[in-house]
Design a protein around this motif. Structure first.
Motif, PDB file in Angstrom:
ATOM      1  N   ASP A  16       0.962  -1.074   0.021  1.00  0.00           N
ATOM      2  CA  ASP A  16      -0.009   0.110  -0.193  1.00  0.00           C
ATOM      3  C   ASP A  16       0.773   1.364  -0.112  1.00  0.00           C
ATOM      4  OD1 ASP A  16      -2.744   1.369   0.325  1.00  0.00           O
ATOM      5  OD2 ASP A  16      -1.407   2.188   2.398  1.00  0.00           O
ATOM      6  N   GLN A  19       2.707   1.986  -3.237  1.00  0.00           N
ATOM      7  CA  GLN A  19       1.728   2.181  -4.391  1.00  0.00           C
ATOM      8  C   GLN A  19       1.198   3.711  -4.128  1.00  0.00           C
ATOM      9  OE1 GLN A  19      -1.469  -0.261  -4.771  1.00  0.00           O
ATOM     10  NE2 GLN A  19      -2.006   0.393  -6.704  1.00  0.00           N
ATOM     11  N   TYR A  20       1.216   4.143  -2.809  1.00  0.00           N
ATOM     12  CA  TYR A  20       0.574   5.515  -2.699  1.00  0.00           C
ATOM     13  C   TYR A  20       1.325   6.342  -1.866  1.00  0.00           C
ATOM     14  CZ  TYR A  20      -3.899   2.947  -3.856  1.00  0.00           C
ATOM     15  OH  TYR A  20      -4.794   2.156  -4.602  1.00  0.00           O
ATOM     16  N   VAL A  22       3.106   8.840  -2.612  1.00  0.00           N
ATOM     17  CA  VAL A  22       2.973  10.317  -2.940  1.00  0.00           C
ATOM     18  C   VAL A  22       1.744  10.733  -2.379  1.00  0.00           C
ATOM     19  CG1 VAL A  22       2.734  11.903  -5.085  1.00  0.00           C
ATOM     20  CG2 VAL A  22       4.013   9.620  -5.456  1.00  0.00           C
ATOM     21  N   LEU A  23       0.781   9.971  -2.437  1.00  0.00           N
ATOM     22  CA  LEU A  23      -0.517  10.707  -1.665  1.00  0.00           C
ATOM     23  C   LEU A  23      -0.098  10.976  -0.172  1.00  0.00           C
ATOM     24  CD1 LEU A  23      -3.414   8.515  -3.368  1.00  0.00           C
ATOM     25  CD2 LEU A  23      -2.820  11.046  -3.881  1.00  0.00           C
ATOM     26  N   TYR A  24       0.416   9.745   0.256  1.00  0.00           N
ATOM     27  CA  TYR A  24       0.569   9.948   1.767  1.00  0.00           C
ATOM     28  C   TYR A  24       1.583  11.110   2.135  1.00  0.00           C
ATOM     29  CZ  TYR A  24      -1.449   5.257   2.486  1.00  0.00           C
ATOM     30  OH  TYR A  24      -2.358   4.679   2.622  1.00  0.00           O
ATOM     31  N   MET A  26       1.650  13.846   0.204  1.00  0.00           N
ATOM     32  CA  MET A  26       0.966  15.015   0.136  1.00  0.00           C
ATOM     33  C   MET A  26       0.026  15.412   1.352  1.00  0.00           C
ATOM     34  SD  MET A  26      -0.286  14.396  -3.842  1.00  0.00           S
ATOM     35  CE  MET A  26      -1.337  16.055  -3.889  1.00  0.00           C
ATOM     36  N   PHE A  27      -0.168  14.095   2.049  1.00  0.00           N
ATOM     37  CA  PHE A  27      -1.181  14.279   3.269  1.00  0.00           C
ATOM     38  C   PHE A  27      -0.290  14.653   4.391  1.00  0.00           C
ATOM     39  CE2 PHE A  27      -4.431  13.125   6.256  1.00  0.00           C
ATOM     40  CZ  PHE A  27      -5.459  13.922   5.733  1.00  0.00           C
ATOM     41  N   ILE A  30      -0.853  18.046   6.302  1.00  0.00           N
ATOM     42  CA  ILE A  30      -2.175  18.184   6.646  1.00  0.00           C
ATOM     43  C   ILE A  30      -2.394  17.303   8.063  1.00  0.00           C
ATOM     44  CG2 ILE A  30      -4.573  17.703   6.030  1.00  0.00           C
ATOM     45  CD1 ILE A  30      -3.439  18.330   3.147  1.00  0.00           C
ATOM     46  N   LEU A  31      -1.853  16.149   7.940  1.00  0.00           N
ATOM     47  CA  LEU A  31      -1.936  15.171   9.172  1.00  0.00           C
ATOM     48  C   LEU A  31      -1.276  15.997  10.309  1.00  0.00           C
ATOM     49  CD1 LEU A  31      -2.856  12.453  10.238  1.00  0.00           C
ATOM     50  CD2 LEU A  31      -0.111  11.689   9.758  1.00  0.00           C
TER      51      LEU A  31
END
Lengths: 309, 300
Positions: A16, A19-20, A22-24, A26-27, A30-31
């Motif tokens: 996971d 794969q993701y 980049v999204l994490y 970016m977040f 914000i987290l």
């Protein structure tokens, strides 16, 4: 469905992440923001049980148990504040809550498109007037020389130097101005729900010989009851959360007896008087009451098969 | 003889009476909302000595003058506060938009395993918060008090707005996203070239919400900022209108008749000036409100 079957193994997590990532990434900021401004202040709830001194911090301040709460419950202003908070809310519940629904129904029943659009446009506009200007205008109107003041003087026959300083006028002014400012905007939800009502149902009622008023009560209103119930539950959850803004702005020394509510009290005692622990205890009490009301209303609403969760 | 077609159009006597009553009530409501607004507008452009002595609602302006607006715009305190507000709105809204769009974009993907957890974290903050006092203490520790960031940072994202936007992002057809993925577009490219352009209407509404929120905010500035030079317009308005004190803004004797007149004039004009930008904004986004775009997305 797939997600539920997938077991949260380390391998799955690794895959996971690969794969993701980049999204994490970016977040991530914000987290950090959510934790810092959403969760770190929650630690501050412990202030309610401390004689909190900002210099000593959470660990250095003395633990006092429920002393702040007992101090609040036994203070002479406790009942006054609870009474005011409830009064404003109940009045708003009985008058402020139904008016947007009635207004939306009236709009819906109006077949003249131009009239409907114009009135809707006018009614929504006050939502964008800031609360400071709204309250400012209220004070200007209710001072000597203002039209509201003169109007009341004409009706009552006695003139007041300043309406807001007269406790008996405080609630009517507070409520009417709230309805004036928010009715149009609050009606959007109901109006949208009304537009979604099945036209065939209304036609069927018409063929059965139901008049316009009968159609409204037997078809239209029941069709939007889920929306009404949801809005009602949300409203009940805020029963103790009287708008701080308006109360603070309309408060004068002479109407404090009716205008002091929990939120203004928290602000005054907690920040202005630097009594952090005491203010936090008050604030916690208000949050607990709100949550209780939210849960009770939701439980009742569940029986009608419409609820928040 | 009625045909089937005309039966739908011809209304019964009761229907007509019903419509007339509804129309009458609606017009009444419209007037009741409109008249106080018109009163303020007309008072702000009328002759101040007339406004001061006329004790009821003003239905049309008398001896039109723009003196009040001149006074307001010449006043350094008010003009400075307008610039402050503009600065805060620009900073705040840029921050809001970046944070909200990115958060909504990341959370709009259903597959990443952590997203559910992130969403729960955000939902909890919608119902529970530490409240004003711990926030004040936190900002104090971060040395942010008395700066605009004390107000703008905690308000960087509104959870409702994020959820509305996330729902809009989820409504984008999968085929569009899959096609981009096949073309080898990265997540960031997909955001910039597909997701944002497709969801512009919803983004516009969120933008509008944030702008009006920052423009109208006053309480957190009052709580967190003590330097008067940093006050936004709303706080100055509070002084002029609510506290009824123009001495800090308007030097001169307020007890003289001319002083009283300028005071009334400045009060009305300042109110109008602060409201106009928001009301001017409103017709452009009104159609989005009406179509129920927002409500539909809230349910999702």
């Amino acid at each position: 469905m797939k997600n539920k079957k997938k077991k949260l193994t380390l391998k799955a997590l690794k895959k996971d992440f690969r794969q993701y990532w980049v999204l994490y990434l970016m977040f991530l900021p914000i987290l950090g923001y959510i934790i810092l401004f959403g969760y770190v202040p929650m630690v501050g709830v412990s202030m309610a049980f401390m004689d909190f001194r900002p210099r000593l911090g959470y660990l250095g301040s003395d633990f006092v148990g429920f002393a702040n709460f007992t101090r609040f419950f036994s203070s002479p202003s406790f009942w006054k504040i609870v009474r005011n908070t409830f009064s404003i809310n109940l009045l708003d519940l009985f008058l402020g809550f139904p008016t947007p629904i009635i207004f939306a129904l009236l709009l819906f029943e109006m077949s003249n498109k131009h009239l409907r659009k114009t009135v809707q446009f006018i009614a929504i506009a006050p939502h964008f007037i800031s609360v400071v200007v709204l309250c400012g205008m209220i004070t200007v109107f209710s001072r000597q020389g203002g039209w509201l003041n003169s109007l009341v003087a004409q009706i009552k026959g006695v003139s007041q130097p300043y309406l807001l300083e007269e406790p008996s006028y405080y609630y009517p002014i507070y409520l009417l101005s709230s309805i004036w400012a928010q009715m149009g905007f609050a009606s959007i939800v109901y109006y949208a729900a009304l537009c979604g009502v099945d036209k065939n149902l209304i036609e069927a009622a018409k063929i059965d010989g139901a008049g316009r008023i009968r159609q409204m009560f037997s078809v239209t209103i029941p069709s939007i009851s889920p929306t009404i119930i949801i809005m009602f539950i949300l409203r009940m959850g805020g029963i103790f959360a009287v708008g701080l803004d308006k109360s603070l702005l309309l408060q004068t020394r002479l109407n404090e007896n009716v205008s002091e509510v929990l939120s203004t009290y928290v602000y005054k005692r907690g920040l202005l008087a630097n009594d952090y622990g005491y203010g936090m205890a008050t604030s916690l009490f208000s949050a607990a009451v709100n949550l209780t009301f939210l849960l009770i209303t939701n439980t009742i609403a569940r029986k009608t098969e419409t609820s928040l969760w | 003889m009625r045909t089937v077609r005309s039966e739908k159009i011809i209304k019964s006597k009761w229907d007509i009476i019903f419509e007339c009553v509804v129309g009458f009530i609606l017009i009444l409501i419209g007037l009741m909302i409109l008249i106080p607004i018109l009163h303020v507008i007309f008072a702000s452009i009328s002759d101040p000595s007339f406004v001061r002595n006329y004790k009821s609602i003003i239905f049309y302006p008398r001896s039109i003058t723009l003196r009040g607006y001149g006074l307001v715009f010449q006043n350094t305190v008010i003009v400075r506060s307008i610039f402050n507000t503009l600065l805060y709105v620009c900073l705040g809204v840029s921050l809001n938009m970046v944070v909200t769009v990115v958060a909504a974009y990341v959370l709009s993907f259903r597959e990443p395993l952590w997203n559910k957890f992130f969403m729960k974290l955000i939902t909890v903050t919608m119902f529970f918060s530490g409240g004003l006092i711990p926030l004040f203490h936190l900002l104090d520790n971060m040395n942010l008090l008395n700066t605009a960031f004390a107000v703008l940072l905690p308000a960087a994202m509104n959870a409702w707005n994020m959820i509305i936007l996330r729902t809009a992002f989820r409504g984008i057809p999968d085929s569009l996203m899959d096609a981009a993925k096949l073309d080898g577009a990265s997540y960031i490219k997909m955001l910039i070239h597909i997701v944002i352009p497709v969801s512009l209407p919803t983004i516009a509404i969120i933008f509008m919400y944030y702008v009006s929120g920052h423009w109208n905010e006053w309480f957190s500035y009052m709580a967190f900022i003590s330097d008067r030079n940093k006050y936004p317009l709303q706080l100055i308005l509070r002084e002029i209108l609510v506290i009824n004190d123009t001495t800090n803004v308007m030097p001169g004797d307020p007890d003289l008749i001319t002083g009283q007149e300028t005071k009334v004039l400045v009060q009305y004009c300042a109110a109008i000036i602060s409201v106009i930008p928001m009301l001017a904004f409103f017709p452009f986004v009104q159609k989005y409100f009406m179509t129920g775009v927002l409500i539909g997305s809230l349910k999702g």
